[in-house]
Design an enzyme around this catalytic site. Structure first.
Site, PDB file in Angstrom:
ATOM      1  N   ASP A  36      -0.593  -5.110   2.790  1.00 11.50           N
ATOM      2  CA  ASP A  36      -1.565  -4.037   3.602  1.00 11.50           C
ATOM      3  C   ASP A  36      -0.664  -4.079   4.742  1.00 11.50           C
ATOM      4  O   ASP A  36      -0.830  -4.632   5.905  1.00 11.50           O
ATOM      5  CB  ASP A  36      -2.783  -3.886   3.536  1.00 11.50           C
ATOM      6  N   ILE A  79      -0.836  -1.774   7.493  1.00 17.69           N
ATOM      7  CA  ILE A  79      -1.987  -1.667   8.384  1.00 17.69           C
ATOM      8  C   ILE A  79      -3.216  -1.049   7.920  1.00 17.69           C
ATOM      9  O   ILE A  79      -3.513  -0.158   7.332  1.00 17.69           O
ATOM     10  CB  ILE A  79      -1.590  -0.291   9.501  1.00 17.69           C
ATOM     11  N   ASP A  80      -4.126  -2.252   7.795  1.00 17.45           N
ATOM     12  CA  ASP A  80      -5.351  -2.079   7.052  1.00 17.45           C
ATOM     13  C   ASP A  80      -6.215  -1.400   8.339  1.00 17.45           C
ATOM     14  O   ASP A  80      -6.441  -2.158   9.525  1.00 17.45           O
ATOM     15  CB  ASP A  80      -6.065  -3.325   6.531  1.00 17.45           C
ATOM     16  N   THR A 119      -6.274   2.098   9.071  1.00 15.51           N
ATOM     17  CA  THR A 119      -5.076   3.087   9.610  1.00 15.51           C
ATOM     18  C   THR A 119      -5.928   4.231  10.511  1.00 15.51           C
ATOM     19  O   THR A 119      -5.380   4.717  11.531  1.00 15.51           O
ATOM     20  CB  THR A 119      -4.548   3.717   8.436  1.00 15.51           C
ATOM     21  N   GLU A 143       0.946  -1.285  -0.088  1.00 14.20           N
ATOM     22  CA  GLU A 143       0.027  -0.079   0.016  1.00 14.20           C
ATOM     23  C   GLU A 143       0.844   1.388  -0.031  1.00 14.20           C
ATOM     24  O   GLU A 143       0.612   2.148  -0.436  1.00 14.20           O
ATOM     25  CB  GLU A 143      -0.740   0.041   1.262  1.00 14.20           C
ATOM     26  N   ASP A 174      -6.000  -4.088   0.158  1.00 14.37           N
ATOM     27  CA  ASP A 174      -7.352  -4.284   1.129  1.00 14.37           C
ATOM     28  C   ASP A 174      -7.809  -5.468   1.380  1.00 14.37           C
ATOM     29  O   ASP A 174      -8.558  -5.901   2.495  1.00 14.37           O
ATOM     30  CB  ASP A 174      -8.455  -3.196   0.963  1.00 14.37           C
TER      31      ASP A 174
HETATM   32  C1  IPD Z   1      -9.294   1.343   4.321  1.00 16.03           C
HETATM   33  C2  IPD Z   1     -10.171   0.173   5.324  1.00 16.03           C
HETATM   34  C3  IPD Z   1     -11.591   0.798   5.357  1.00 16.03           C
HETATM   35  C4  IPD Z   1     -12.252   0.636   4.056  1.00 16.03           C
HETATM   36  C5  IPD Z   1     -11.369   1.652   3.202  1.00 16.03           C
HETATM   37  C6  IPD Z   1      -9.926   1.305   3.009  1.00 16.03           C
HETATM   38  P1  IPD Z   1      -6.805   1.499   4.859  1.00 16.03           P
HETATM   39  O1  IPD Z   1      -7.878   0.783   4.271  1.00 16.03           O
HETATM   40  O2  IPD Z   1      -9.867  -0.862   4.921  1.00 16.03           O
HETATM   41  O3  IPD Z   1     -12.407  -0.294   6.154  1.00 16.03           O
HETATM   42  O4  IPD Z   1     -13.692   1.191   3.997  1.00 16.03           O
HETATM   43  O5  IPD Z   1     -11.920   1.465   1.818  1.00 16.03           O
HETATM   44  O6  IPD Z   1      -9.251   2.115   2.203  1.00 16.03           O
HETATM   45  O7  IPD Z   1      -6.780   3.085   4.455  1.00 16.03           O
HETATM   46  O8  IPD Z   1      -7.168   1.846   6.703  1.00 16.03           O
HETATM   47  O9  IPD Z   1      -5.548   0.847   4.677  1.00 16.03           O
END
Ligand code: IPD
Length: 271
Positions: free
Chosen positions: A92, A94-95, A97, A72, A219
């Site tokens: 990813d 940290i999903d 964030t 990412e 993601d």
């Molecule tokens: C996000 C999370 C969130 C989702 C967003 C993503 P990130 O990823 O997964 O739940 O709704 O579409 O972008 O930015 O925290 O790595």
């Protein structure tokens, strides 16, 4: 064992994800601050996002020098050798964030391994709780030694649906309109903030179904495999593969009614 077999790749993914989650946990305890923003001012990057991705890419480069990686924060990295890579890691660091920034215990390290373009192994590890979900293609989805089975729900009206929103305000407005039209037809909606974990919760039957527009590969790559291996049907709209336009993960009997509602609501439309 074949060095690119799904179990072999999963073992590596798990080892790397555990170390990465430890780093993310420690950095959270030491305090978090926003380092940069990406697509919008609310799409933040913390020092931990970058440090954890660096740690993961260094570990994978050491263990699997001939593989490619997509992350990412730093994008695509080609293998050390000139030969085209059969294996690509999708990472990813940290999903979730924003949850991580606020200390909400719903963010994860997500690592998937693709062989010849197909995801064959994946791990999602909750940084805060240590919950860890794994899957290999054809080998099932697992947490703590327990094989996962999705919900057997057959009635859309009884379906607990998780979804998420992008960072772009215009996209969010469209997504919110879709949710407003969908919520009268389902049990309820949840927005928890980490797509990778959301997919794993659905794999466990801790919610029934999930959909979201706008997800990137990192993601959803690992979580979608966990969901599919737990028996969910995972797809996009109109027979397309799951991707940025739409990811739906639903029990087999719920996929079509949820899909058709989302089509009626133009869920993949808008910005
Ligand atoms: C996000 C999370 C969130 C989702 C967003 C993503 P990130 O990823 O997964 O739940 O709704 O579409 O972008 O930015 O925290 O790595």
């Amino acid at each position: 064992m074949d060095r690119s077999s799904a179990p072999e790749l999963l073992d590596i993914a798990v080892e790397v994800a555990r170390n990465a989650a430890d780093t993310a946990y420690r950095m959270r305890a030491e305090g978090v601050s926003v380092t940069a923003t990406k697509s919008t001012v609310t799409d933040v990057v913390t020092a931990a996002d970058r440090a954890v991705e660096r740690q993961i890419s260094d570990a994978l480069r050491r263990l699997r020098p001939d593989d490619a990686m997509l992350g990412e924060e730093y994008g695509a990295a080609q293998p050390g050798s000139d030969a085209p890579a059969r294996v690509r890691w999708i990472v990813d660091p940290i999903d979730g964030t924003v949850n991580y920034l606020y200390g909400l215990p719903h963010s994860a390290v997500s690592i998937a391994a693709e062989v010849d373009g197909e995801v064959v192994a994946g791990v999602v590890r909750n940084i805060h709780t240590g919950e860890e979900w794994t899957a290999t293609l054809g080998g099932g989805a697992w947490r703590d030694g327990r094989r996962l089975r999705c919900s057997a729900e057959t009635d859309l009206g009884q379906t607990l649906v998780i979804t998420g929103f992008g960072y772009d305000p215009a996209r969010r407005a469209h997504q919110a309109r879709v949710v407003a039209e969908l919520i009268p037809h389902v049990r309820d909606i949840r927005r928890l903030g980490a797509a990778a974990i959301d997919l794993c919760l659905v794999a466990e039957g801790r919610a029934d179904a999930y959909y979201e527009k706008g997800l990137a590969a990192w993601d959803q790559a690992a979580g979608a495999l966990v969901a599919a291996e737990a028996g969910l049907r995972v797809g996009g709209l109109g027979g397309r593969a799951p991707g940025p336009d739409m990811v739906i993960a639903a029990p087999p009997a719920i996929f079509a009614p949820l899909h058709d509602r989302l089509v009626d609501l133009d869920a993949d439309g808008g910005p």
